[in-house]
Motif scaffolding. Structure first.
Motif, PDB file in Angstrom:
ATOM      1  N   ARG A  60       0.762  -1.353  -0.066  1.00  0.00           N
ATOM      2  CA  ARG A  60      -0.114  -0.098   0.056  1.00  0.00           C
ATOM      3  C   ARG A  60       0.799   1.047   0.028  1.00  0.00           C
ATOM      4  O   ARG A  60       2.236   1.296   0.336  1.00  0.00           O
ATOM      5  CB  ARG A  60      -0.936   0.056   1.265  1.00  0.00           C
ATOM      6  N   TRP A 118      10.610   0.924  -5.529  1.00  0.00           N
ATOM      7  CA  TRP A 118       9.620   1.684  -4.834  1.00  0.00           C
ATOM      8  C   TRP A 118       9.750   3.176  -4.604  1.00  0.00           C
ATOM      9  O   TRP A 118      10.950   3.645  -4.121  1.00  0.00           O
ATOM     10  CB  TRP A 118       9.363   1.068  -3.394  1.00  0.00           C
ATOM     11  N   LYS A 124      -1.849  10.253  -1.408  1.00  0.00           N
ATOM     12  CA  LYS A 124      -2.259   9.138  -0.724  1.00  0.00           C
ATOM     13  C   LYS A 124      -3.761   8.718  -1.123  1.00  0.00           C
ATOM     14  O   LYS A 124      -4.407   9.363  -1.693  1.00  0.00           O
ATOM     15  CB  LYS A 124      -2.061   9.240   0.899  1.00  0.00           C
ATOM     16  N   LYS A 125      -3.959   7.427  -0.623  1.00  0.00           N
ATOM     17  CA  LYS A 125      -5.469   6.875  -0.760  1.00  0.00           C
ATOM     18  C   LYS A 125      -5.516   6.717  -2.339  1.00  0.00           C
ATOM     19  O   LYS A 125      -6.552   7.015  -2.723  1.00  0.00           O
ATOM     20  CB  LYS A 125      -6.338   7.358   0.036  1.00  0.00           C
TER      21      LYS A 125
ATOM     22  N   HIS B   6       6.862  -2.740   8.673  1.00  0.00           N
ATOM     23  CA  HIS B   6       6.965  -1.279   8.104  1.00  0.00           C
ATOM     24  C   HIS B   6       6.416  -1.638   6.665  1.00  0.00           C
ATOM     25  O   HIS B   6       6.729  -2.486   5.791  1.00  0.00           O
ATOM     26  CB  HIS B   6       8.008  -0.848   8.009  1.00  0.00           C
ATOM     27  N   SER B   7       5.169  -0.866   6.021  1.00  0.00           N
ATOM     28  CA  SER B   7       4.763  -0.971   4.895  1.00  0.00           C
ATOM     29  C   SER B   7       5.780  -0.915   3.701  1.00  0.00           C
ATOM     30  O   SER B   7       5.676  -1.694   2.895  1.00  0.00           O
ATOM     31  CB  SER B   7       3.440  -0.206   4.666  1.00  0.00           C
ATOM     32  N   PHE B  45       7.133   4.955  12.771  1.00  0.00           N
ATOM     33  CA  PHE B  45       6.366   4.538  11.323  1.00  0.00           C
ATOM     34  C   PHE B  45       5.031   4.501  11.321  1.00  0.00           C
ATOM     35  O   PHE B  45       4.333   3.785  10.530  1.00  0.00           O
ATOM     36  CB  PHE B  45       7.190   3.200  10.846  1.00  0.00           C
ATOM     37  N   ASP B  47       2.401   6.070  10.249  1.00  0.00           N
ATOM     38  CA  ASP B  47       1.576   6.210   9.023  1.00  0.00           C
ATOM     39  C   ASP B  47       1.984   4.959   8.106  1.00  0.00           C
ATOM     40  O   ASP B  47       1.248   5.073   7.082  1.00  0.00           O
ATOM     41  CB  ASP B  47       2.353   7.482   8.151  1.00  0.00           C
ATOM     42  N   GLU B  48       2.840   4.018   8.369  1.00  0.00           N
ATOM     43  CA  GLU B  48       3.420   3.140   7.392  1.00  0.00           C
ATOM     44  C   GLU B  48       3.247   1.739   8.309  1.00  0.00           C
ATOM     45  O   GLU B  48       4.355   1.205   8.077  1.00  0.00           O
ATOM     46  CB  GLU B  48       4.487   3.619   6.798  1.00  0.00           C
ATOM     47  N   LEU B  49       2.353   1.276   8.569  1.00  0.00           N
ATOM     48  CA  LEU B  49       2.372   0.222   9.248  1.00  0.00           C
ATOM     49  C   LEU B  49       1.349  -0.972   8.486  1.00  0.00           C
ATOM     50  O   LEU B  49       0.388  -0.362   8.274  1.00  0.00           O
ATOM     51  CB  LEU B  49       1.890   0.164  10.749  1.00  0.00           C
ATOM     52  N   ASN B  50       1.816  -2.280   8.401  1.00  0.00           N
ATOM     53  CA  ASN B  50       0.889  -3.156   8.369  1.00  0.00           C
ATOM     54  C   ASN B  50       0.935  -4.150   9.608  1.00  0.00           C
ATOM     55  O   ASN B  50       1.891  -4.559   9.875  1.00  0.00           O
ATOM     56  CB  ASN B  50       1.377  -3.843   6.821  1.00  0.00           C
ATOM     57  N   TYR B  63      -4.760  -2.417   8.617  1.00  0.00           N
ATOM     58  CA  TYR B  63      -3.885  -1.133   8.685  1.00  0.00           C
ATOM     59  C   TYR B  63      -5.030  -0.271   8.872  1.00  0.00           C
ATOM     60  O   TYR B  63      -6.255  -0.198   8.709  1.00  0.00           O
ATOM     61  CB  TYR B  63      -2.952  -1.017   7.559  1.00  0.00           C
ATOM     62  N   SER B  64      -4.223   1.199   9.525  1.00  0.00           N
ATOM     63  CA  SER B  64      -4.707   2.226   9.691  1.00  0.00           C
ATOM     64  C   SER B  64      -4.548   3.260   8.920  1.00  0.00           C
ATOM     65  O   SER B  64      -3.514   3.513   8.629  1.00  0.00           O
ATOM     66  CB  SER B  64      -4.670   2.544  11.238  1.00  0.00           C
ATOM     67  N   SER B  65      -5.634   3.666   7.876  1.00  0.00           N
ATOM     68  CA  SER B  65      -4.796   4.560   6.933  1.00  0.00           C
ATOM     69  C   SER B  65      -4.636   5.875   7.429  1.00  0.00           C
ATOM     70  O   SER B  65      -4.037   6.860   6.761  1.00  0.00           O
ATOM     71  CB  SER B  65      -6.097   4.790   5.831  1.00  0.00           C
ATOM     72  N   ASP B  66      -5.509   6.191   8.529  1.00  0.00           N
ATOM     73  CA  ASP B  66      -5.048   7.729   9.263  1.00  0.00           C
ATOM     74  C   ASP B  66      -4.271   7.523  10.585  1.00  0.00           C
ATOM     75  O   ASP B  66      -4.335   8.451  11.158  1.00  0.00           O
ATOM     76  CB  ASP B  66      -6.602   8.254   9.568  1.00  0.00           C
TER      77      ASP B  66
END
Lengths: 237, 91
Positions: A60, A118, A124-125, B6-7, B45, B47-50, B63-66
């Motif tokens: 993502r 990458w 975003k989104k 980390h995504s 990180f 903002d960038e977690l899976n 994931y949490s997009s916000d």
């Protein structure tokens, strides 16, 4: 300033099916001083053995570019895309809000070598999307051929970032010039052969250069060479 | 098992068998005990977690997009409010 990153100093992951040489922090390799160069966050130089590959996994919020150097790479994703790319193709995935995909060596006889890059997206989104294009290999000779850019065409894949990636095959003693707007950055990766940047910095096979505050460069082929150049935005990411 | 990665680059930030996942309206609340150092590494990180729940034949990706993530320092509890869930096979 031209900072050289020799091939031999890259972190290498090696197992019975994969050799991955990492240009930036990735997976088990973490170096807080080597996270990214502008929006370029991953530069993996991968060799995958016949029939092997990466099973289903998610991504993502990344623009993922694959450039096959040798062999064939098979891709499948949950967007309904599937296909095989080889030398002369560029694949771009905009992971956006999330995509699941797999990547395998399409051959049971020959290894596949590919670069996977990458980039952070400029938005975003995004809705996830996939594209693969074919570029004209003949157009690489002694010329910087754009293959990925913010502005796309039939033979240039679209990327959601303010960058352009060029490929070039430079004959021995030939030169190409590149100029960009001030404040931007340049990343050069020499795929094979040997090149010199601005009569000073020599890049052998798989060496990289991160260039800042130098917006006009001349690249000379010390021997027949194949390299990529990325025109990147400046600023913080 | 729960894994937080980390995504970008898949770096493993935390792995544990001690966790809970509760459905809350349109979100999933993922809670796990972590030490301060691990919490700090994860929050760097945020903002960038899976987040992956790994089961025998499937993985569940959250994931949490916000970046809705909170470390309750008194209880040493990390709470992630995920707004995305995808189940996929591991084979």
């Amino acid at each position: 300033m031209i900072e050289l990153y020799p091939a031999g100093k890259r972190y290498t992951v090696k197992n019975d099916w994969l050799e991955s040489n990492l240009g930036f922090s990735f997976s088990e390799y973490y170096d807080s001083s080597n996270i990214q160069f502008g929006p370029l966050r991953v530069f993996n130089d991968d060799t995958v053995q016949p029939g092997k590959g990466f099973g289903i996994h998610p991504h993502r919020e990344a623009e993922i570019v694959s450039i096959v150097l040798k062999g064939q790479l098979k891709h499948e994703d949950n967007l309904g895309n599937s296909g095989i790319i080889g030398h002369g193709n560029i694949q771009r995935i905009s992971a956006g809000t999330g995509v699941l995909h797999s990547e395998f060596n399409a051959s049971n006889q020959e290894e596949v070598q590919f670069l996977q890059l990458w980039f952070l997206p400029n938005e975003k989104k995004l809705i996830p999307s996939y594209e693969d294009i074919s570029y004209d290999i003949e157009q690489l000779h002694n010329h910087l051929l754009p293959v990925i850019s913010r502005i796309s065409s039939d033979r240039v894949a679209k990327i959601h970032q303010d960058l352009t990636l060029y490929l070039s095959k430079l004959e021995e003693k030939k030169t190409v010039n590149f100029r960009q707007e001030e404040g931007r950055k340049i990343y050069v990766f020499n795929i094979e052969g040997e090149i010199t940047i601005n009569n000073d910095s020599i890049l052998k096979s798989r060496d990289a250069a991160r260039i800042t505050d130098t917006h006009e460069i001349t690249i000379q082929g010390n021997q027949d060479s194949f390299f990529l150049l990325i025109d990147l935005p400046g600023g913080e990411f | 098992m729960l894994m937080i990665r980390h995504s970008i680059g898949s770096r493993l930030l935390c792995q544990t068998n001690r966790y809970t996942i509760e459905k809350k309206d349109r979100h999933w609340q993922i809670s796990l005990p972590v030490d301060v150092e691990t919490a700090s590494r994860i929050l760097d990180f945020q903002d960038e977690l899976n987040i992956f729940e790994v089961k025998e034949n499937e993985k569940i990706w959250y994931y949490s997009s916000d970046a809705q993530i909170n470390f309750q320092s008194k209880e040493k509890q990390l709470v992630i409010l995920a707004d995305h869930k995808t189940v996929y096979p591991t084979q």
